[in-house]
Write a protein that holds these residues in place. Sequence first.
Motif, PDB file in Angstrom:
ATOM      1  N   GLU A 182      -3.212  -6.557  12.830  1.00 26.44           N
ATOM      2  CA  GLU A 182      -2.426  -5.591  12.059  1.00 26.44           C
ATOM      3  C   GLU A 182      -1.693  -6.452  10.773  1.00 26.44           C
ATOM      4  OE1 GLU A 182      -0.970  -2.129  15.382  1.00 26.44           O
ATOM      5  OE2 GLU A 182       0.204  -3.888  14.840  1.00 26.44           O
ATOM      6  N   PHE A 183      -1.309  -7.528  11.009  1.00 28.54           N
ATOM      7  CA  PHE A 183      -0.454  -8.266  10.255  1.00 28.54           C
ATOM      8  C   PHE A 183      -1.433  -8.756   8.940  1.00 28.54           C
ATOM      9  CE2 PHE A 183       0.679 -12.181   7.882  1.00 28.54           C
ATOM     10  CZ  PHE A 183       1.823 -11.837   7.166  1.00 28.54           C
ATOM     11  N   ALA A 184      -2.929  -9.142   9.302  1.00 24.79           N
ATOM     12  CA  ALA A 184      -3.971  -9.485   8.838  1.00 24.79           C
ATOM     13  C   ALA A 184      -4.411  -8.494   7.817  1.00 24.79           C
ATOM     14  CB  ALA A 184      -4.774 -10.040   9.493  1.00 24.79           C
ATOM     15  N   GLU A 185      -4.590  -7.352   8.260  1.00 25.67           N
ATOM     16  CA  GLU A 185      -4.573  -6.300   7.355  1.00 25.67           C
ATOM     17  C   GLU A 185      -3.818  -5.938   6.438  1.00 25.67           C
ATOM     18  OE1 GLU A 185      -5.310  -2.718   9.674  1.00 25.67           O
ATOM     19  OE2 GLU A 185      -6.944  -3.500  10.871  1.00 25.67           O
ATOM     20  N   LEU A 186      -2.489  -5.985   6.669  1.00 25.96           N
ATOM     21  CA  LEU A 186      -1.287  -5.846   5.567  1.00 25.96           C
ATOM     22  C   LEU A 186      -1.486  -6.988   4.651  1.00 25.96           C
ATOM     23  CD1 LEU A 186       1.714  -4.644   7.599  1.00 25.96           C
ATOM     24  CD2 LEU A 186       0.146  -3.218   6.090  1.00 25.96           C
ATOM     25  N   ALA A 187      -1.844  -8.173   4.968  1.00 28.13           N
ATOM     26  CA  ALA A 187      -1.691  -9.382   3.954  1.00 28.13           C
ATOM     27  C   ALA A 187      -2.604  -9.202   3.052  1.00 28.13           C
ATOM     28  CB  ALA A 187      -2.061 -10.485   4.900  1.00 28.13           C
ATOM     29  N   ALA A 188      -4.085  -8.653   3.702  1.00 32.76           N
ATOM     30  CA  ALA A 188      -5.069  -8.345   2.737  1.00 32.76           C
ATOM     31  C   ALA A 188      -4.679  -7.302   1.334  1.00 32.76           C
ATOM     32  CB  ALA A 188      -6.455  -8.072   3.448  1.00 32.76           C
ATOM     33  N   GLY A 189      -3.992  -6.372   2.000  1.00 30.61           N
ATOM     34  CA  GLY A 189      -3.573  -5.436   1.114  1.00 30.61           C
ATOM     35  C   GLY A 189      -2.704  -6.066   0.021  1.00 30.61           C
ATOM     36  N   ALA A 190      -1.801  -7.031   0.697  1.00 27.59           N
ATOM     37  CA  ALA A 190      -0.759  -7.615  -0.270  1.00 27.59           C
ATOM     38  C   ALA A 190      -1.161  -8.605  -1.382  1.00 27.59           C
ATOM     39  CB  ALA A 190       0.373  -8.318   0.573  1.00 27.59           C
ATOM     40  N   ALA A 191      -2.452  -9.067  -0.930  1.00 27.57           N
ATOM     41  CA  ALA A 191      -3.128 -10.076  -1.770  1.00 27.57           C
ATOM     42  C   ALA A 191      -3.747  -9.347  -2.800  1.00 27.57           C
ATOM     43  CB  ALA A 191      -4.129 -10.692  -1.131  1.00 27.57           C
ATOM     44  N   LEU A 192      -4.003  -7.877  -2.606  1.00 27.85           N
ATOM     45  CA  LEU A 192      -4.864  -7.141  -3.615  1.00 27.85           C
ATOM     46  C   LEU A 192      -3.609  -6.308  -4.424  1.00 27.85           C
ATOM     47  CD1 LEU A 192      -7.893  -5.984  -1.772  1.00 27.85           C
ATOM     48  CD2 LEU A 192      -7.870  -7.812  -3.651  1.00 27.85           C
ATOM     49  N   GLY A 193      -2.605  -6.175  -3.972  1.00 29.46           N
ATOM     50  CA  GLY A 193      -1.324  -5.528  -4.590  1.00 29.46           C
ATOM     51  C   GLY A 193      -1.567  -3.994  -4.535  1.00 29.46           C
ATOM     52  N   ALA A 194      -1.976  -3.750  -3.067  1.00 26.55           N
ATOM     53  CA  ALA A 194      -2.378  -2.350  -2.822  1.00 26.55           C
ATOM     54  C   ALA A 194      -1.514  -1.809  -1.648  1.00 26.55           C
ATOM     55  CB  ALA A 194      -4.036  -2.243  -2.261  1.00 26.55           C
ATOM     56  N   LEU A 195      -0.576  -2.403  -1.223  1.00 30.24           N
ATOM     57  CA  LEU A 195       0.437  -1.725  -0.325  1.00 30.24           C
ATOM     58  C   LEU A 195       1.342  -0.865  -0.699  1.00 30.24           C
ATOM     59  CD1 LEU A 195       1.515  -4.932   1.790  1.00 30.24           C
ATOM     60  CD2 LEU A 195      -0.450  -3.499   2.252  1.00 30.24           C
ATOM     61  N   SER A 196       1.576   0.249   0.026  1.00 34.31           N
ATOM     62  CA  SER A 196       2.548   1.317  -0.339  1.00 34.31           C
ATOM     63  C   SER A 196       3.987   0.647  -0.052  1.00 34.31           C
ATOM     64  CB  SER A 196       2.249   2.333   0.641  1.00 34.31           C
ATOM     65  OG  SER A 196       2.692   2.020   1.980  1.00 34.31           O
ATOM     66  N   PRO A 197       4.896   1.331  -0.539  1.00 34.04           N
ATOM     67  CA  PRO A 197       6.296   0.697  -0.654  1.00 34.04           C
ATOM     68  C   PRO A 197       6.496   0.543   1.148  1.00 34.04           C
ATOM     69  CG  PRO A 197       6.490   2.443  -2.172  1.00 34.04           C
ATOM     70  CD  PRO A 197       5.086   2.405  -1.704  1.00 34.04           C
ATOM     71  N   ASP A 198       6.359   1.493   1.982  1.00 36.75           N
ATOM     72  CA  ASP A 198       6.406   1.387   3.461  1.00 36.75           C
ATOM     73  C   ASP A 198       5.833   0.119   3.953  1.00 36.75           C
ATOM     74  OD1 ASP A 198       8.229   3.459   3.222  1.00 36.75           O
ATOM     75  OD2 ASP A 198       6.969   4.931   4.018  1.00 36.75           O
ATOM     76  N   ASP A 199       4.585  -0.019   3.528  1.00 34.39           N
ATOM     77  CA  ASP A 199       3.790  -1.105   4.212  1.00 34.39           C
ATOM     78  C   ASP A 199       4.350  -2.317   3.511  1.00 34.39           C
ATOM     79  OD1 ASP A 199       2.304   0.602   5.828  1.00 34.39           O
ATOM     80  OD2 ASP A 199       0.491   0.693   4.156  1.00 34.39           O
ATOM     81  N   GLN A 200       4.701  -2.535   2.208  1.00 34.03           N
ATOM     82  CA  GLN A 200       5.307  -3.483   1.750  1.00 34.03           C
ATOM     83  C   GLN A 200       6.236  -3.991   2.568  1.00 34.03           C
ATOM     84  OE1 GLN A 200       3.510  -4.800  -0.806  1.00 34.03           O
ATOM     85  NE2 GLN A 200       5.002  -6.569  -1.227  1.00 34.03           N
ATOM     86  N   GLN A 201       7.399  -3.219   3.017  1.00 37.31           N
ATOM     87  CA  GLN A 201       8.545  -3.447   3.924  1.00 37.31           C
ATOM     88  C   GLN A 201       7.882  -3.945   5.045  1.00 37.31           C
ATOM     89  OE1 GLN A 201      11.376  -0.178   3.971  1.00 37.31           O
ATOM     90  NE2 GLN A 201      11.806  -0.359   1.876  1.00 37.31           N
ATOM     91  N   ARG A 202       7.046  -3.341   5.811  1.00 40.42           N
ATOM     92  CA  ARG A 202       6.553  -3.795   7.177  1.00 40.42           C
ATOM     93  C   ARG A 202       6.069  -5.216   7.034  1.00 40.42           C
ATOM     94  NH1 ARG A 202       2.123  -0.496   8.784  1.00 40.42           N
ATOM     95  NH2 ARG A 202       2.416  -1.653  10.785  1.00 40.42           N
TER      96      ARG A 202
END
Length: 274
Positions: free
Chosen positions: A5-25
């Motif tokens: 699950e973290f790897a999916e968030l990390a991919a989104g963070a690298a692309l600048g595509a996380l929502s504010p809630d996902d960014q906090q998570r």
Amino acid sequence: MNENEFAELAAGAALGALSPDDQQRYHAALAANPEWQKIADADAAVAALLAEGVAPVAPPADLRASLLARIATTPQNGEVFVEAADAAGSAREADSEEGDDQASTAASHRPALGGETGAEAPARRLRVLFALAACLALLVGVGVGTVALNDYLNRPASVVALQEIQSADDAQQASVELADGGTATAHWSASVGEAVLVADGIASLPDDQDYELWFVRGDQPISAGVFEAQDGEATALLSGEMHEGDVIAVTIEQAGGSPDGSPTTDPVIAIPTA
């Protein structure tokens, strides 16, 4: 949160595509699991390579003039100006002024597709167009980006280890000059648990010979693998466990290394690590 699950968030963070809630998570998970930083670093590196793979394209010469002309005719109060594109429609407007008034009144109250108001619909269309433009830019660069990504993922183990060592807080190195004027540098890190030798200006050997690496621990040499030099350069990962104070040495042996596990020649490189 698990590592996948973290790897999916990390991919989104690298692309600048996380929502504010996902960014906090994402940041909370990273703080709780610092060992996952390597996942984030790898995703960021891949995203950077993809960005670098897109070649710059010069804009059309008339782009600025066209943009300024468009701005000059675009209302600045948030309204949307739509030009008529149907000649038959223009004729109908001329035939009936009353019908035109009724059509205008109906259009002002008619909801857009999906229940959106007229003000919301253009905004959505703009967001869709922006997304399509972003996809097009990615497709334009995917050819070069794929090559860069393939090169990154297929790096030799020695290069990967060297980058990990150099990124470590406890990274250390020591250098010596070679007889032919080149240099040899040993890189190591206790936290990474690896050691790498980088040689520049080292002679190439005939096919029946190899360079062999050694950890010299006191009076005991311990083989750490063989390597070849190409065009005067070599980056070699030492196999086995390095101990504090080992001397990293290199001898010239028969192809495949010393047959009895002991050096048969004097070292051509000897780098103390203490």
